[in-house]
Write a protein that holds these residues in place. Structure first.
Motif, short mmCIF file in Angstrom:
data_model
loop_
_atom_site.label_atom_id
_atom_site.label_comp_id
_atom_site.label_asym_id
_atom_site.label_seq_id
_atom_site.Cartn_x
_atom_site.Cartn_y
_atom_site.Cartn_z
N SER A 186 0.83 -1.21 0.00
CA SER A 186 0.00 0.00 0.00
C SER A 186 0.86 1.25 0.00
CB SER A 186 -0.91 -0.01 1.22
OG SER A 186 -1.66 1.17 1.32
N ASP A 187 1.96 1.22 0.76
CA ASP A 187 2.88 2.36 0.78
C ASP A 187 3.44 2.63 -0.61
OD1 ASP A 187 2.62 2.86 3.51
OD2 ASP A 187 4.23 1.46 4.03
N ARG A 188 3.84 1.56 -1.29
CA ARG A 188 4.47 1.73 -2.60
C ARG A 188 3.46 2.27 -3.63
NH1 ARG A 188 9.44 -0.40 -2.86
NH2 ARG A 188 9.39 -0.50 -5.13
N ARG A 189 2.23 1.82 -3.52
CA ARG A 189 1.21 2.37 -4.43
C ARG A 189 1.01 3.86 -4.16
NH1 ARG A 189 -1.34 -2.65 -3.37
NH2 ARG A 189 -2.65 -1.69 -1.73
N ARG A 190 1.05 4.23 -2.90
CA ARG A 190 0.89 5.65 -2.54
C ARG A 190 2.08 6.46 -3.02
NH1 ARG A 190 0.11 4.57 2.18
NH2 ARG A 190 1.92 5.44 3.26
N TRP A 191 3.29 5.91 -2.89
CA TRP A 191 4.47 6.61 -3.38
C TRP A 191 4.38 6.84 -4.89
CZ3 TRP A 191 8.46 2.80 -0.77
CH2 TRP A 191 8.38 2.95 0.62
N ALA A 192 3.92 5.84 -5.61
CA ALA A 192 3.79 5.97 -7.06
C ALA A 192 2.79 7.08 -7.41
CB ALA A 192 3.35 4.64 -7.68
N ARG A 193 1.73 7.16 -6.62
CA ARG A 193 0.75 8.21 -6.87
C ARG A 193 1.36 9.59 -6.58
NH1 ARG A 193 -2.81 6.34 -3.89
NH2 ARG A 193 -2.76 7.76 -2.10
N TYR A 194 2.12 9.68 -5.48
CA TYR A 194 2.80 10.94 -5.19
C TYR A 194 3.77 11.31 -6.31
CZ TYR A 194 1.17 10.52 -0.31
OH TYR A 194 0.41 10.42 0.83
N LEU A 195 4.46 10.32 -6.83
CA LEU A 195 5.44 10.55 -7.88
C LEU A 195 4.79 11.18 -9.11
CD1 LEU A 195 8.24 10.18 -9.22
CD2 LEU A 195 7.55 7.83 -9.79
N VAL A 196 3.69 10.60 -9.59
CA VAL A 196 3.06 11.14 -10.80
C VAL A 196 2.45 12.52 -10.52
CG1 VAL A 196 2.62 8.86 -11.78
CG2 VAL A 196 0.87 9.91 -10.35
N GLU A 197 1.97 12.75 -9.30
CA GLU A 197 1.42 14.07 -8.98
C GLU A 197 2.50 15.13 -8.95
OE1 GLU A 197 -1.66 15.08 -8.72
OE2 GLU A 197 -2.51 13.08 -9.06
N GLU A 198 3.68 14.78 -8.39
CA GLU A 198 4.78 15.74 -8.37
C GLU A 198 5.23 16.06 -9.80
OE1 GLU A 198 5.71 17.42 -5.97
OE2 GLU A 198 5.37 16.32 -4.11
N ARG A 199 5.28 15.05 -10.65
CA ARG A 199 5.66 15.29 -12.04
C ARG A 199 4.64 16.18 -12.75
NH1 ARG A 199 7.73 9.25 -14.00
NH2 ARG A 199 9.84 9.45 -13.11
N ALA A 200 3.37 15.92 -12.48
CA ALA A 200 2.32 16.71 -13.12
C ALA A 200 2.39 18.17 -12.65
CB ALA A 200 0.96 16.12 -12.82
N GLU A 201 2.59 18.37 -11.35
CA GLU A 201 2.67 19.73 -10.84
C GLU A 201 3.90 20.45 -11.36
OE1 GLU A 201 2.44 19.59 -6.60
OE2 GLU A 201 0.49 18.57 -6.59
N GLY A 202 5.04 19.74 -11.44
CA GLY A 202 6.24 20.34 -12.00
C GLY A 202 6.03 20.75 -13.45
N ALA A 203 5.31 19.92 -14.21
CA ALA A 203 5.03 20.24 -15.61
C ALA A 203 4.15 21.48 -15.73
CB ALA A 203 4.37 19.05 -16.30
N VAL A 204 3.18 21.64 -14.81
CA VAL A 204 2.32 22.82 -14.82
C VAL A 204 3.15 24.08 -14.63
CG1 VAL A 204 0.55 24.06 -13.50
CG2 VAL A 204 0.23 21.65 -14.06
N TYR A 205 4.04 24.06 -13.63
CA TYR A 205 4.85 25.25 -13.37
C TYR A 205 5.82 25.52 -14.53
CZ TYR A 205 3.00 24.91 -8.63
OH TYR A 205 2.16 24.86 -7.54
#
Length: 365
Positions: free
Chosen positions: A12-31
């Motif tokens: 469950s932790d690893r699935r959550r980390w993966a979700r955080y990873l894609v969200e950070e990438r998406a937010e970085g792309a927005v900026y």
């Protein structure tokens, strides 16, 4: 301080980390996309935010032990922000990003570092500051557009529903709606014209002139009232006296203008700030008319009775929800709440006039 060892993690932790990873990438792309559309300081700030998101991305990659073979999709909000960042002005995107940054999941995430939690709080303040810049640039024209169109929507909806409830013919309702549109738009335009023209005339009456300085050559360099002119304009006593002496001295030498140049007066650009009276009047007329035409459309296209009323309510409801949601986005508040508030106010006014129309209808006369 680093995160706890990944050896203690669960699936469950690893699935959550993966979700955080894609969200950070998406937010970085927005900026990054927003930065590509800006220049100067704002560009540098946005690039700094993008770099911070990459640091967070690396944290989750390290915990995952490298790039996973499969990653979840970014959330709908992040995908929407990414799409908007490449196509629209930054104010809308930053307003939405401000709301997103305010809800950091890292406060309750044991695998996030204290530095990351602090970063997210700082990001929220940075994005709020950037959004505030955009709001200040947009506030005047946006306020006029929203209130002008909203006035037209609400007042003409209330008018046509009130008239329609009396039982008069559809032609009379249409005539009333068009008359209400023109009367309201002309009133708005005339009011704005008078307001701006009066403000410009008031500014003109308080403008400084250089008549006193023009007579400077005949003044005594040590005993004169020219300094009082500058004190009346807001300068302190020492600065006023020094300026008066410079002008008198230069005037007596015949080179006053070459030596001193034009005197800077606070508020000299007030006419430009206030704007054109005709531009304000025409804009107010068109904005009110753009809202006021919406409730009349069903009758323009030949609908009658309850059908026309229901269609008018639907059209105006969509318009009120849209303007309310836009206000919410730009103000950093919840768009749905602002949209529903706008809808309740508009429909509340229409309900009152409709009830009055039923009370004083044709049958009751």
């Amino acid at each position: 301080m680093t995160a706890p060892a990944a050896a203690d993690s669960t699936a469950s932790d690893r699935r959550r980390w993966a979700r955080y990873l894609v969200e950070e990438r998406a937010e970085g792309a927005v900026y990054s996309r927003l930065a590509a559309r800006r220049t100067g300081e704002e560009r540098a700030i946005l690039l700094g935010l993008a770099e911070a998101e990459r640091r967070h991305e690396k944290h989750w990659l390290d915990l995952l032990g490298g790039e996973p073979r499969r990653l979840p999709r970014a959330g709908l909000r992040s995908r929407l922000l990414g799409w908007m960042a490449g196509r629209f002005g930054s104010i809308f995107v930053l307003a939405l990003a401000q709301s997103a940054e305010a809800r950091s999941p890292y406060d309750a995430e044991r695998w996030a570092t204290p530095a990351m939690r602090a970063d997210e709080k700082v990001h929220h303040e940075v994005v709020r500051g950037l959004a505030a810049r955009g709001r200040r640039r947009l506030s005047g024209s946006f306020r006029a557009a929203v209130f002008g169109a909203n006035d037209g929507l609400v007042s003409n909806l209330a008018l046509v529903l009130g008239i329609g409830a009396t039982g008069v013919s559809s032609g009379f309702v249409l005539f009333s709606g068009i008359a209400g549109l023109l009367a309201g738009a002309l009133s708005m335009g005339a009011g704005e014209f008078v307001s701006v023209r009066s403000q410009r005339e008031l500014l003109a009456a308080t403008e400084a002139n250089e008549d006193a300085a023009a007579a400077a050559a005949d003044l005594d360099i040590d005993e004169n009232e020219l300094a009082l002119v500058y004190r009346a304009r807001g300068m302190d006593q020492t600065e006023s006296l020094a300026r008066a002496r410079r002008i008198v001295s230069a005037a007596q030498e015949g080179v006053r203008r070459a030596a001193t140049g034009p005197v800077a007066v606070q508020g000299a650009d007030d006419h430009e700030i206030v704007g054109s009276d005709w531009t304000a009047a025409i804009s107010s007329f068109l904005l009110f008319a753009s809202g006021a035409i919406v409730p009349v459309l069903p009758w323009i296209f030949g609908l009658e009775g309850p059908t026309a009323i229901i269609v008018a309510l639907v059209l105006v409801g969509v318009a009120l929800l849209s303007t309310g949601a836009m206000v919410g986005v730009l103000s950093g508040g919840p768009p749905l709440r602002r949209a529903l508030r706008q809808l309740a106010i508009g429909f509340g006014a229409a309900a009152i006039t409709y009830a009055l129309g039923l009370l004083f209808g044709v049958g009751a006369v």
